[in-house]
Write a protein that holds these residues in place. Structure first.
Motif: not given
Length: 105
Positions: A81-105
């Motif tokens: 929670s709270g972590m910022k990140f960028e999604l990349m191809t040959n450049r940054v295409i999106a910026k994001g922010f993690i709101e919550t987390i959960r453990i999946g299967k």
């Protein structure tokens, strides 16, 4: 177990250095976490699964997890929670922010 994050995501416009076309379907793309800009943990791909398609302001919410989350070297600890990140191809295409987390299967 995989760590799944509920995220807010903004797709950059072409003028901002992003791309003019916004993905409409779930996709996978390299991710760079704010705490690991130097890629000390390597470059990993994230799976983005939309809750809703991006709106006219290029914003959406989605679930995010690492593609190879079960690999012992996967930096799942960066998905928090709270972590910022960028999604990349040959450049940054999106910026994001993690709101919550959960453990999946």
């Amino acid at each position: 177990m995989k760590t799944v994050a509920a995220i807010k995501l903004y797709f950059l416009t072409a003028d901002e250095g992003g791309q003019s076309i916004i993905p409409k379907d779930n996709f996978s793309v390299p991710i760079v976490f704010e705490e690991d800009k130097e890629l000390k943990h390597g470059l990993w791909s994230a799976r983005i699964e939309f809750h809703i398609t991006p709106n006219m302001e290029r914003e959406t919410t989605a679930d995010l997890y690492l593609l190879f989350h079960d690999n012992e070297e996967a930096p799942n600890h960066l998905i928090k929670s709270g972590m910022k990140f960028e999604l990349m191809t040959n450049r940054v295409i999106a910026k994001g922010f993690i709101e919550t987390i959960r453990i999946g299967k």
